[in-house]
Write a protein that holds these residues in place. Structure first.
Motif, PDB file in Angstrom:
ATOM      1  N   LEU A  94       0.862  -1.183   0.000  1.00 23.08           N
ATOM      2  CA  LEU A  94       0.000   0.000   0.000  1.00 23.08           C
ATOM      3  C   LEU A  94       0.893   1.226   0.000  1.00 23.08           C
ATOM      4  O   LEU A  94       1.681   1.436   0.924  1.00 23.08           O
ATOM      5  CB  LEU A  94      -0.895  -0.002   1.242  1.00 23.08           C
ATOM      6  CG  LEU A  94      -1.872   1.163   1.391  1.00 23.08           C
ATOM      7  CD1 LEU A  94      -3.008   1.017   0.386  1.00 23.08           C
ATOM      8  CD2 LEU A  94      -2.425   1.233   2.811  1.00 23.08           C
ATOM      9  N   ARG A  95       0.768   2.055  -1.033  1.00 24.22           N
ATOM     10  CA  ARG A  95       1.573   3.279  -1.150  1.00 24.22           C
ATOM     11  C   ARG A  95       0.693   4.486  -0.816  1.00 24.22           C
ATOM     12  O   ARG A  95      -0.302   4.746  -1.498  1.00 24.22           O
ATOM     13  CB  ARG A  95       2.168   3.401  -2.554  1.00 24.22           C
ATOM     14  CG  ARG A  95       3.297   2.408  -2.794  1.00 24.22           C
ATOM     15  CD  ARG A  95       3.813   2.454  -4.219  1.00 24.22           C
ATOM     16  NE  ARG A  95       4.158   3.786  -4.685  1.00 24.22           N
ATOM     17  CZ  ARG A  95       5.296   4.422  -4.401  1.00 24.22           C
ATOM     18  NH1 ARG A  95       6.193   3.830  -3.636  1.00 24.22           N
ATOM     19  NH2 ARG A  95       5.537   5.633  -4.876  1.00 24.22           N
ATOM     20  N   GLN A 138       2.095   6.042  -8.991  1.00 22.31           N
ATOM     21  CA  GLN A 138       1.696   4.698  -8.554  1.00 22.31           C
ATOM     22  C   GLN A 138       1.379   4.671  -7.049  1.00 22.31           C
ATOM     23  O   GLN A 138       1.836   3.808  -6.309  1.00 22.31           O
ATOM     24  CB  GLN A 138       2.783   3.677  -8.890  1.00 22.31           C
ATOM     25  CG  GLN A 138       3.035   3.548 -10.392  1.00 22.31           C
ATOM     26  CD  GLN A 138       4.083   2.503 -10.735  1.00 22.31           C
ATOM     27  OE1 GLN A 138       5.094   2.380 -10.051  1.00 22.31           O
ATOM     28  NE2 GLN A 138       3.837   1.745 -11.774  1.00 22.31           N
ATOM     29  N   ASP A 140      -1.578   4.524  -4.017  1.00 18.66           N
ATOM     30  CA  ASP A 140      -2.918   3.985  -3.786  1.00 18.66           C
ATOM     31  C   ASP A 140      -3.865   5.057  -3.263  1.00 18.66           C
ATOM     32  O   ASP A 140      -5.045   5.076  -3.623  1.00 18.66           O
ATOM     33  CB  ASP A 140      -2.858   2.815  -2.804  1.00 18.66           C
ATOM     34  CG  ASP A 140      -2.145   1.617  -3.403  1.00 18.66           C
ATOM     35  OD1 ASP A 140      -2.660   1.075  -4.395  1.00 18.66           O
ATOM     36  OD2 ASP A 140      -1.078   1.236  -2.896  1.00 18.66           O
ATOM     37  N   LEU A 141      -3.365   5.923  -2.396  1.00 23.15           N
ATOM     38  CA  LEU A 141      -4.195   7.034  -1.924  1.00 23.15           C
ATOM     39  C   LEU A 141      -3.332   8.140  -1.345  1.00 23.15           C
ATOM     40  O   LEU A 141      -2.163   7.919  -1.002  1.00 23.15           O
ATOM     41  CB  LEU A 141      -5.243   6.586  -0.905  1.00 23.15           C
ATOM     42  CG  LEU A 141      -4.826   6.288   0.531  1.00 23.15           C
ATOM     43  CD1 LEU A 141      -6.044   6.321   1.434  1.00 23.15           C
ATOM     44  CD2 LEU A 141      -4.174   4.925   0.653  1.00 23.15           C
ATOM     45  N   TYR A 274      -8.409   8.743  -3.563  1.00 19.70           N
ATOM     46  CA  TYR A 274      -7.933   7.564  -4.283  1.00 19.70           C
ATOM     47  C   TYR A 274      -8.530   7.576  -5.690  1.00 19.70           C
ATOM     48  O   TYR A 274      -9.283   8.488  -6.063  1.00 19.70           O
ATOM     49  CB  TYR A 274      -8.257   6.276  -3.529  1.00 19.70           C
ATOM     50  CG  TYR A 274      -9.684   6.141  -3.040  1.00 19.70           C
ATOM     51  CD1 TYR A 274     -10.593   5.319  -3.676  1.00 19.70           C
ATOM     52  CD2 TYR A 274     -10.117   6.843  -1.912  1.00 19.70           C
ATOM     53  CE1 TYR A 274     -11.893   5.188  -3.229  1.00 19.70           C
ATOM     54  CE2 TYR A 274     -11.415   6.725  -1.446  1.00 19.70           C
ATOM     55  CZ  TYR A 274     -12.297   5.893  -2.114  1.00 19.70           C
ATOM     56  OH  TYR A 274     -13.602   5.776  -1.660  1.00 19.70           O
ATOM     57  N   ASP A 281      -9.688  -1.928  -3.911  1.00 25.22           N
ATOM     58  CA  ASP A 281      -8.876  -2.973  -3.311  1.00 25.22           C
ATOM     59  C   ASP A 281      -9.092  -2.986  -1.798  1.00 25.22           C
ATOM     60  O   ASP A 281      -9.179  -1.948  -1.157  1.00 25.22           O
ATOM     61  CB  ASP A 281      -7.402  -2.711  -3.635  1.00 25.22           C
ATOM     62  CG  ASP A 281      -6.533  -3.930  -3.434  1.00 25.22           C
ATOM     63  OD1 ASP A 281      -6.496  -4.439  -2.298  1.00 25.22           O
ATOM     64  OD2 ASP A 281      -5.897  -4.376  -4.395  1.00 25.22           O
ATOM     65  N   LYS A 283      -7.061  -3.578   0.566  1.00 28.97           N
ATOM     66  CA  LYS A 283      -6.001  -2.919   1.334  1.00 28.97           C
ATOM     67  C   LYS A 283      -6.271  -1.414   1.437  1.00 28.97           C
ATOM     68  O   LYS A 283      -5.957  -0.792   2.460  1.00 28.97           O
ATOM     69  CB  LYS A 283      -4.639  -3.178   0.703  1.00 28.97           C
ATOM     70  CG  LYS A 283      -4.425  -2.552  -0.660  1.00 28.97           C
ATOM     71  CD  LYS A 283      -3.102  -2.956  -1.275  1.00 28.97           C
ATOM     72  CE  LYS A 283      -2.929  -2.336  -2.664  1.00 28.97           C
ATOM     73  NZ  LYS A 283      -1.705  -2.808  -3.332  1.00 28.97           N
ATOM     74  N   ILE A 284      -6.898  -0.817   0.393  1.00 26.57           N
ATOM     75  CA  ILE A 284      -7.239   0.602   0.428  1.00 26.57           C
ATOM     76  C   ILE A 284      -8.468   0.822   1.300  1.00 26.57           C
ATOM     77  O   ILE A 284      -8.487   1.721   2.161  1.00 26.57           O
ATOM     78  CB  ILE A 284      -7.492   1.125  -0.997  1.00 26.57           C
ATOM     79  CG1 ILE A 284      -6.234   0.989  -1.851  1.00 26.57           C
ATOM     80  CG2 ILE A 284      -7.979   2.579  -0.964  1.00 26.57           C
ATOM     81  CD1 ILE A 284      -6.435   1.338  -3.311  1.00 26.57           C
TER      82      ILE A 284
END
Length: 313
Positions: A94-95, A138, A140-141, A274, A281, A283-284
């Motif tokens: 998770l970025r 890249q 995720d949020l 996001y 996803d 994870k998000i």
């Protein structure tokens, strides 16, 4: 027709040995089954099945294509299962991007709590003042602080809200009597925070009794980082605006003191931003839930505490 679908039909024909059986199994027609195999053969320029009115026979090329098709279809099934699972169970990397002040104070704690609950997820937390491009970088949020968000293709959820209060060190106030109203700030050194979200050139202050604006003038110290701002204020550099989440510990232990405690800046919202609301996803989705607990709830608690302090002043 879709090549993967045609491959799956061909595999069924080899395994069941009959166009009719496959048609019944797939709830389609014999013609559609025959057409799927023919399309494959035309694309490969190779005969896969020898057909007669009484039986089907798999050619050597057909046998080799069958074995590879079984392997390819299994990989596709596995990839689809992984993708579906990603929507159900957090995993992977998770970025996350966050503004530094909030990132250091609360988002880091939220990320650590999230990792305890979901140890299969690696978290990359990136801190900077700018609003990133999620797609190009890249990410995720991103977690941003703003009155309102500009129109964009991104999706957002409100996590909480925060405002800034005026503060100074007891040592500074011992040398310079505290202002009683905003216009008295002209007699003080102002410590300015200059970021994308906080313009230093004018302070817009709100209070139950009315609003006021003050434009800092004269010698000052300006910085673009909330933590450096705290260091300057603790060192007695002057009076400055600090976000409640940054100021709260110093106000509790007396390292800093509220100035004009009836005033604060207008409320800014904290958003999780996001890329899409479809097929989010896990994870998000679960990280946003963690942010609401470990960022949103403390922000509300700080706001309540600062309001009580204002009432007691």
């Amino acid at each position: 027709m879709d090549k993967v679908y045609n491959m799956s039909v061909f595999v069924k024909v080899v395994e069941m040995g009959s166009f009719t059986a496959v048609a019944n199994h797939l709830d389609t027609t014999v013609g559609n089954v025959s057409r799927a195999v023919s399309v494959l053969e035309e694309g490969l320029n190779t005969r896969l099945l020898q057909r007669s009115t009484r039986r089907l026979a798999v050619t050597d090329a057909g046998r080799r294509f069958y074995e590879r098709s079984v392997s390819i279809l299994a990989e596709i099934d596995h990839a689809e299962a992984e993708a579906r699972d990603a929507l159900l169970a957090p995993r992977g990397t998770l970025r996350v991007h966050a503004v530094p002040g909030l990132g250091r104070q609360l988002v880091t704690r939220a990320a650590l709590a999230y990792r305890q609950t979901y140890p299969d997820v690696s978290v990359d937390l990136l801190l900077s003042q700018r609003m990133p491009n999620l797609l190009e970088e890249q990410l995720d949020l991103a977690i941003v602080i703003a009155r309102t968000l500009p129109d964009s293709a991104y999706v957002s959820q409100k996590i909480g809200s925060s405002h800034c209060v005026l503060a100074a060190s007891p040592e500074y106030l011992a040398r310079h009597p505290a202002p009683e109203q905003p216009k008295d700030l002209v007699d003080h050194t102002c410590v300015l925070l200059s970021t994308v979200d906080y313009a230093p050139d004018e302070w817009h202050l709100e209070s139950p009794a009315g609003n006021a604006s003050y434009r800092p003038a004269g010698p000052h110290f300006s910085v673009n980082d909330m933590e450096s701002m705290q260091v300057a204020l603790r060192s007695g550099a002057g009076i400055g605006l600090l976000a409640g989440f940054s100021a709260i510990d110093d106000l509790r232990n007396g390292t800093l003191v509220r100035v004009l405690p009836q005033f604060h800046t207008s409320v800014r919202n904290v958003y999780a931003v996001y890329l899409s609301r479809q097929f989010v996803d896990a994870k998000i989705r679960c990280f946003i839930d963690a942010l609401k607990v470990h960022v949103g709830d403390p922000l509300q608690s700080y706001a309540n505490e600062l309001a009580i302090e204002c009432e007691l002043s």
